[in-house]
Each structure stands twice: as structure tokens, then as C-alpha cells.
Design an enzyme around this catalytic site. Sequence first.
Site, PDB file in Angstrom:
ATOM      1  CB  VAL A  24      -0.513   7.546  -1.602  1.00 43.77           C
ATOM      2  CG1 VAL A  24      -0.888   8.786  -2.415  1.00 43.77           C
ATOM      3  CG2 VAL A  24      -1.749   6.676  -1.374  1.00 43.77           C
TER       4      VAL A  24
ATOM      5  N   GLY B  89      -7.604  11.142  -1.140  1.00 42.65           N
ATOM      6  CA  GLY B  89      -8.587  10.068  -1.000  1.00 42.65           C
ATOM      7  C   GLY B  89      -8.269   8.816  -1.786  1.00 42.65           C
ATOM      8  CG  LEU B  90      -5.298   8.879  -4.820  1.00 42.14           C
ATOM      9  CD1 LEU B  90      -3.907   8.964  -5.425  1.00 42.14           C
ATOM     10  CD2 LEU B  90      -6.352   8.716  -5.917  1.00 42.14           C
ATOM     11  CG  LEU B  91      -5.316   4.180   2.033  1.00 42.45           C
ATOM     12  CD1 LEU B  91      -4.894   2.856   1.422  1.00 42.45           C
ATOM     13  CD2 LEU B  91      -4.441   4.524   3.236  1.00 42.45           C
TER      14      LEU B  91
ATOM     15  CG  PHE C  91       1.381 -10.196   5.218  1.00 45.10           C
ATOM     16  CD1 PHE C  91       0.335  -9.410   4.769  1.00 45.10           C
ATOM     17  CD2 PHE C  91       1.306 -10.715   6.513  1.00 45.10           C
ATOM     18  CE1 PHE C  91      -0.766  -9.151   5.581  1.00 45.10           C
ATOM     19  CE2 PHE C  91       0.219 -10.473   7.318  1.00 45.10           C
ATOM     20  CZ  PHE C  91      -0.814  -9.690   6.863  1.00 45.10           C
TER      21      PHE C  91
ATOM     22  CB  VAL D 288      -0.925   0.020   1.222  1.00 42.02           C
ATOM     23  CG1 VAL D 288      -1.778   1.287   1.219  1.00 42.02           C
ATOM     24  CG2 VAL D 288      -1.808  -1.221   1.249  1.00 42.02           C
TER      25      VAL D 288
ATOM     26  CE1 TYR E 249      -3.752   0.679   5.611  1.00 39.97           C
ATOM     27  CE2 TYR E 249      -1.865   0.911   7.068  1.00 39.97           C
ATOM     28  CZ  TYR E 249      -2.394   0.822   5.799  1.00 39.97           C
ATOM     29  OH  TYR E 249      -1.566   0.874   4.706  1.00 39.97           O
TER      30      TYR E 249
ATOM     31  NE  ARG F 169      -2.806  14.025   4.996  1.00 42.41           N
ATOM     32  CZ  ARG F 169      -2.051  12.970   5.297  1.00 42.41           C
ATOM     33  NH1 ARG F 169      -2.099  11.903   4.506  1.00 42.41           N
ATOM     34  NH2 ARG F 169      -1.278  12.966   6.347  1.00 42.41           N
TER      35      ARG F 169
END
Length: 411
Positions: free
Chosen positions: A84, A92-94, A411, A82, A123, A90
Site C-alpha cells: 500500500v 482498509g485497502l489491504l 515468494f 502486497v 497478517y 490505514r
Amino acid sequence: MSDVRTVTEADFEDWQRALATGFTQPPVLAREQLDARRRLFEPGRSLGAVDGDRWVATFRSFAQELTTVGGGPVPADAISNVTVSPTHRRRGLLTQMMNRDLTAAKERGDVVATLIAAEYPIYGRYGFGPATWSTQWTVEVPRAGLDPRWSGPGDGGRIDLVDGADVRKLGPELFERFRRAQPGAVSRDELWWQVNTGAVRMNADWTEPFHAVYRSASGEVEGLVTYVCDETWAGKQPDQTATVRKLVATTAAAERALWHFLCSIDWITKVKSGFRGPDDLLPLHLPDPRAARITGHGDWLWVRILDVVRALEARTYEGSGSVVLEVVDGGGFAGGRFRLEASPQGASCVPTAEGADLTLGVGELASVWLGGESLLRLAALGRVQEEREGAARKADALLRSTGRPWCPDIF
């Protein structure tokens, strides 16, 4: 404008460049590393964001099994890779990638999603909670009090050095026995064993480690350690450190023998344990437990519950009782009110309209699900609300388990 979409085979190398960039690593990979990493590619399970002709965000998931309390496995959506890019934070892609992946995981029937968080604050807002923790020790060998004449286990067992090919033969069956008994452990596929023994090299800086197995008096493999050593000298005196990459054992005798073996290697004055469970026996395997200093401690496996009923019914319970939980889930995947009836003989969890005993977020439920966190502690922190006096203590007694959960893998 960035467009979130599924990665195709044709996108793979550009996506890998974005992945390396997001982790602040050199963005250009050698052909050998690209070919090795291509083996992780699974159509439909890799996402990313594109701005013009450049990938600026990455996200990958894969199938996994997670061991619950009592040894029952549940299907998990394991999330990794994961990133960006720093130019596109900032936006909103995640959130877009996470929502798309969790929706697919819910539709597949995965009970939970899992990840190892590079940063703590990210998270929780997606419903994840820290479910296992890890601790690192450094053993000062001269202070440990071990007999310097130690030459092997005194229980009839033996320790043998082996190579990567041996590990690929012996390791999978040993690890399956281990993980069936260890809440928080996750599955390893064939590629995992190839990567971790150097048969497949994802990174250019691979260092060939040492491997040793413990065999019981009957000849059964009950433990395996992988470690590396540095080449430090203090003047004319060796001052070397053995660093454990992985150590798993199915018996306390095997675990003790492997730690004693590491501390007995000539020239080794320190042993670094790697990431162990918080209640690991390592210090107590030494005549002087103070020789093992804690040099690291933190959250490890994060869990996001997608199906409350299946999650709570999959694990075992040492006591008997019932509790009504109001689970708040801002993501809309697993919220609701549920009655849990549990005993050592089994558990039933059903949606209910009854009044709640406790109200908690789905992330808090994930933290207590494997028995690693206390509802009483979370209530004291204001993260769990008692709707009936004494409900947190009652539910805590039901959900806590003997031994802490531990995930030995990253992982």
C-alpha cells in the site's frame, strides 16, 4: 476515494510502478525487467487500488502446492507483491484486497493460503499464523576443524560444478524428490528455475552464481547448492565469504558433502548458510559445531487455513487419538467445531456438535498444523484455551511431528 479492482494487461506497467513504490524501490523499471515480470501476470489473480489515475496498492496470488506432514501436497493460494503506497495507509485497502482474494481461493477449493510476511504484525488479523521458521548460520571455516586437505567426498560420491543450463535440467527432478519429503516446502514452476538461474532476469542487479551438484556413487544427483562469493581481502590475505542462495539435498551424505565442499574452497574463510530450517544439521556436520554461529532467526512461511477438514485429513499422524477443536475464524472462512480422529493409518475430521476440548484461533491452528509449534506453548501464552483439563497436552502429542517444517523458498 480508492477503488479496489482487478488488474488488466493495460494496467500492468502502472501497477508495477506502484509495487516498486510500496517496497521503497526505484519506481521506474527497465524494459527488460518489465517484460520479464510480465511473465508472472495471470489474469484475475492480481489486484490493486486506484485513486484517480494512479495505482496506490498492489496484491497478487498464484497457484502453489504445499507439502504437509507425511508428504501429502495440498493446493494453496500463494500471496505475494502486497503493498500500500505511503499516501494511502490505514484506509482498509489491504483488508479489501485480502478478503477478495481469500474468497476466490475458498471458492476454487484451495485448502490454505500462504505468504512470506515482510512484517510480523500484519497478517495475524487475517487468520494467518507462522507455520515455519528459518535460521541462518555463519561458519568460521578456520575454526570448523575440517581437514584442509579435503578434496572430495570419501563415500564414493563426487561434486561437480555445473552451469545454469545444467541446473534447469537437473534441479526440478531433484527438488521434487526433496519437497515430497519436507513439510513446509512449496512447489517451484518452470519460471522459478529460469529466474533463479538468470535465464529470465526480473532485476537489473542479477549476479551470476556458482552451482555445484553432489552425485552419489551410483551417479544419482542427490544435492544441489547455489552460492556467490565476495572479493574481500585483509591486506594481502584473502578473507572471503561464500553465501549460499539455495542448498537442497535428499540425503544426509549429500548435504554433508556440499557443506564440506563450501568450506574447502580456497580463500573462503566464512560460509553464510542462507535461510535454513531451525533443526538443520549444518553445525553437526562440522567437527567443531561452535564454528557455526546463529546470525539470524525468525518466522518464515505463514499459513492461513481455508478448509479445516481437508487440512487435517491431508497430513499424517505418528500417534493415535481424538480431539474436538473449536476453531475461531473472524474472517468466516474456516470456523466451526471439528472432531479429529487420527492414527498412523489415517485421519478423519468432521464437523460436530460435541463439546470442545480446545478452543483456538484459525491462525493458531495454522501454526501447529505442520508440526512446527506446540499447543502447550500456545496454551501457556493464553492463545489456546483448554475446555477440558489436559486437552492441550493430549492434542499436542497428536499434532507434533518428527522434525521441524521448513520452507526453503521466498515468494
